[in-house]
Structures are given as structure tokens and as C-alpha cells.
Write a protein that holds these residues in place. Structure first.
Motif, PDB file in Angstrom:
ATOM      1  N   ARG A  20      -8.301  -9.294  14.529  1.00  0.00           N
ATOM      2  CA  ARG A  20      -7.818  -9.763  15.831  1.00  0.00           C
ATOM      3  C   ARG A  20      -8.840  -9.547  16.943  1.00  0.00           C
ATOM      4  NH1 ARG A  20      -2.776 -12.568  16.436  1.00  0.00           N
ATOM      5  NH2 ARG A  20      -1.625 -12.211  14.501  1.00  0.00           N
ATOM      6  N   GLY A  21     -10.030  -9.100  16.576  1.00  0.00           N
ATOM      7  CA  GLY A  21     -11.075  -8.904  17.567  1.00  0.00           C
ATOM      8  C   GLY A  21     -11.018  -7.579  18.297  1.00  0.00           C
ATOM      9  N   LEU A  22     -10.189  -6.647  17.820  1.00  0.00           N
ATOM     10  CA  LEU A  22     -10.068  -5.331  18.446  1.00  0.00           C
ATOM     11  C   LEU A  22     -11.029  -4.361  17.753  1.00  0.00           C
ATOM     12  CD1 LEU A  22      -6.169  -5.319  18.667  1.00  0.00           C
ATOM     13  CD2 LEU A  22      -7.760  -5.652  20.553  1.00  0.00           C
ATOM     14  N   ASP A  23     -12.307  -4.588  17.948  1.00  0.00           N
ATOM     15  CA  ASP A  23     -13.323  -3.837  17.211  1.00  0.00           C
ATOM     16  C   ASP A  23     -13.336  -2.355  17.574  1.00  0.00           C
ATOM     17  OD1 ASP A  23     -14.133  -6.150  15.928  1.00  0.00           O
ATOM     18  OD2 ASP A  23     -15.576  -6.664  17.487  1.00  0.00           O
ATOM     19  N   GLN A  46       3.002   5.268  23.523  1.00  0.00           N
ATOM     20  CA  GLN A  46       3.498   5.648  24.846  1.00  0.00           C
ATOM     21  C   GLN A  46       3.190   4.584  25.895  1.00  0.00           C
ATOM     22  OE1 GLN A  46       2.307   9.513  26.152  1.00  0.00           O
ATOM     23  NE2 GLN A  46       3.298  10.596  24.461  1.00  0.00           N
ATOM     24  N   LYS A  47       2.012   3.983  25.811  1.00  0.00           N
ATOM     25  CA  LYS A  47       1.592   3.033  26.839  1.00  0.00           C
ATOM     26  C   LYS A  47       2.046   1.602  26.563  1.00  0.00           C
ATOM     27  CE  LYS A  47      -0.557   6.239  29.080  1.00  0.00           C
ATOM     28  NZ  LYS A  47      -0.025   6.738  30.372  1.00  0.00           N
ATOM     29  N   GLN A  64       2.703  -8.483  21.352  1.00  0.00           N
ATOM     30  CA  GLN A  64       2.268  -7.112  21.078  1.00  0.00           C
ATOM     31  C   GLN A  64       0.758  -7.043  20.848  1.00  0.00           C
ATOM     32  OE1 GLN A  64       5.105  -6.377  17.844  1.00  0.00           O
ATOM     33  NE2 GLN A  64       6.028  -4.746  19.076  1.00  0.00           N
ATOM     34  N   TRP A  65       0.210  -8.060  20.192  1.00  0.00           N
ATOM     35  CA  TRP A  65      -1.243  -8.094  20.002  1.00  0.00           C
ATOM     36  C   TRP A  65      -1.950  -8.203  21.355  1.00  0.00           C
ATOM     37  CZ3 TRP A  65      -3.519  -6.300  16.020  1.00  0.00           C
ATOM     38  CH2 TRP A  65      -2.983  -6.429  14.743  1.00  0.00           C
ATOM     39  N   THR A  66      -1.364  -8.951  22.261  1.00  0.00           N
ATOM     40  CA  THR A  66      -1.926  -9.067  23.605  1.00  0.00           C
ATOM     41  C   THR A  66      -1.900  -7.716  24.315  1.00  0.00           C
ATOM     42  OG1 THR A  66      -1.203 -11.373  23.778  1.00  0.00           O
ATOM     43  CG2 THR A  66      -1.711 -10.225  25.829  1.00  0.00           C
ATOM     44  N   LYS A  67      -0.803  -6.980  24.136  1.00  0.00           N
ATOM     45  CA  LYS A  67      -0.701  -5.648  24.736  1.00  0.00           C
ATOM     46  C   LYS A  67      -1.766  -4.709  24.170  1.00  0.00           C
ATOM     47  CE  LYS A  67       4.224  -5.546  25.959  1.00  0.00           C
ATOM     48  NZ  LYS A  67       5.521  -4.849  25.727  1.00  0.00           N
TER      49      LYS A  67
END
Length: 207
Positions: A20-23, A46-47, A64-67
Motif C-alpha cells: 500500500r506504499g506505507l514503506d 489509539q490514534k 482505514q488505509w487512508t488513516k
């Protein structure tokens, strides 16, 4: 109370995040489960309200992926601090292993001076035997073993191969030839990194 990070899911979380590009987040969840990864997973829940374990099973929605992307952006400094801490710990562990190898090599130098030829050459006999055994087992598993007749033994063969290649043969190569050039370059890079404690992350979790 945040859901605990499941060790069994840890290996699946990092590839999903990377896809998803969240390296940066992906790098945090690579490796073994430790206090730092647990703190990060608690901070995420928590966040954002997201249980990071759900990422391993593709249970997260697009929202959720956007978050998670927003979380990575907002807390990138803390994620980098954790990565630096984990890298520093890996460096310290490598230093311990290097010291062990140096000690073994020093002992071997003394053993070579022995009048008993077997004692002086034992390490070479041992290394040769393990190497022959490893490649012999690989050859047997690849060309002679019939997995169709005994499919249940495949896991045993995988385990033995993993031990011979990942532990025995790897230790012999490192003993005689040292770490790879890539590992050496990594160590030099890590040596210049400041060590960051996980206390700052833990403090953020408690907020």
C-alpha cells in the motif's frame, strides 16, 4: 485497551503495508516482535482506532488505509526514531557475534600450535563435514526424494534444510570469510546513527 500484536501475524503485516506504499510503517513491522513494535501498534490503535493485526488478513477498508497513511505522515519522526533504535540494537547484536567469532578464531590459532594434528585441524574437518552433509542433503532432497510418496515428510526436510543452510553453513561461512560486503556497509552506516530510545514512543502512547 488496545489489542495485543499477534506474533504469528507480524510476518504478514509488513508486506501488506509495503504493498500500500506505507514503506516506513512496513519497515517497523519487519523482524521479530518486541516492545517497540508493540508500542507502535498500540499508538496506531489509539490514534486511528485500527487494529494493525487486521492488515495481515486484508480486513482494512479503504478509509482505514487512508488513516494509516495519515498516521505515517503525522508520526514519521517517531517511526524513524524507532527504526534507528532497532538498527542500533541490531548493530550491537552483530558486535557481540563478531566478538564471539574473533574469540573462536583466536582459540583456533592456539589450537593450530598444538602438536596433536587432529586438534589443530579439527575445525577444518568439522567445517568440511558440515559442508558436504549440507550439499549432499540438498542433492538428495532435490533429485532423489519422492515427495509424492511421503508428502508429510516435506516439512521435516524443509526444517532440516533451513537449519543446515541458515545456521550451520551460514556460521561456517561467517567464521572463515566474515560478514558480506553489504553487511559491512550497513554496519558502517549504522555506526553513525544516533541511538534513540523507545521511551519517547511509549510516552506518546500514554498520552
Amino acid at each position: 485497551m488496545p489489542a495485543p500484536l499477534i506474533a504469528a501475524a507480524l510476518s504478514a503485516i509488513a508486506p501488506k503495508l509495503a504493498k500500500r506504499g506505507l514503506d516506513l510503517l512496513s519497515g517497523v513491522f519487519r523482524g521479530a516482535l518486541d516492545k517497540g513494535t508493540e508500542e507502535i501498534s498500540e499508538l496506531i490503535e489509539q490514534k486511528t482506532g485500527i487494529d494493525i493485526n487486521d492488515a495481515a488478513d486484508d480486513k482494512l477498508t479503504d478509509e482505514q488505509w487512508t488513516k494509516l497513511k495519515e498516521f505515517e505522515f503525522n508520526y514519521q519522526s517517531k517511526l524513524l526514531e524507532y527504526r534507528q533504535q532497532a538498527d542500533a540494537q541490531a548493530l550491537e547484536l552483530e558486535k557481540v557475534h563478531q566478538a564471539d567469532r574473533e574469540s573462536a578464531r583466536t582459540m583456533q590459532v592456539e589450537a593450530i600450535k598444538s602438536k596433536d594434528k587432529f586438534i589443530g585441524r579439527f575445525i577444518y574437518y568439522y567445517a568440511t563435514g558440515i559442508t558436504i552433509l549440507t550439499f549432499g542433503f540438498i542433492f538428495f532432497a532435490a533429485f532423489f526424494y519422492d515427495f509424492n510418496k511421503s508428502p508429510n515428510n516435506a516439512r521435516i526436510i524443509d526444517t532440516v534444510l533451513g537449519f543446515l543452510l541458515g545456521v550451520s553453513l551460514s556460521a561456517i561461512i561467517q567464521y572463515f570469510f566474515g560478514s558480506s560486503a553489504g553487511s559491512k556497509a550497513k554496519d558502517e552506516k549504522l555506526a553513525g546513527m544516533p541511538q534513540a530510545g523507545s521511551g519517547q514512543i511509549a510516552g506518546e502512547v500514554k498520552k
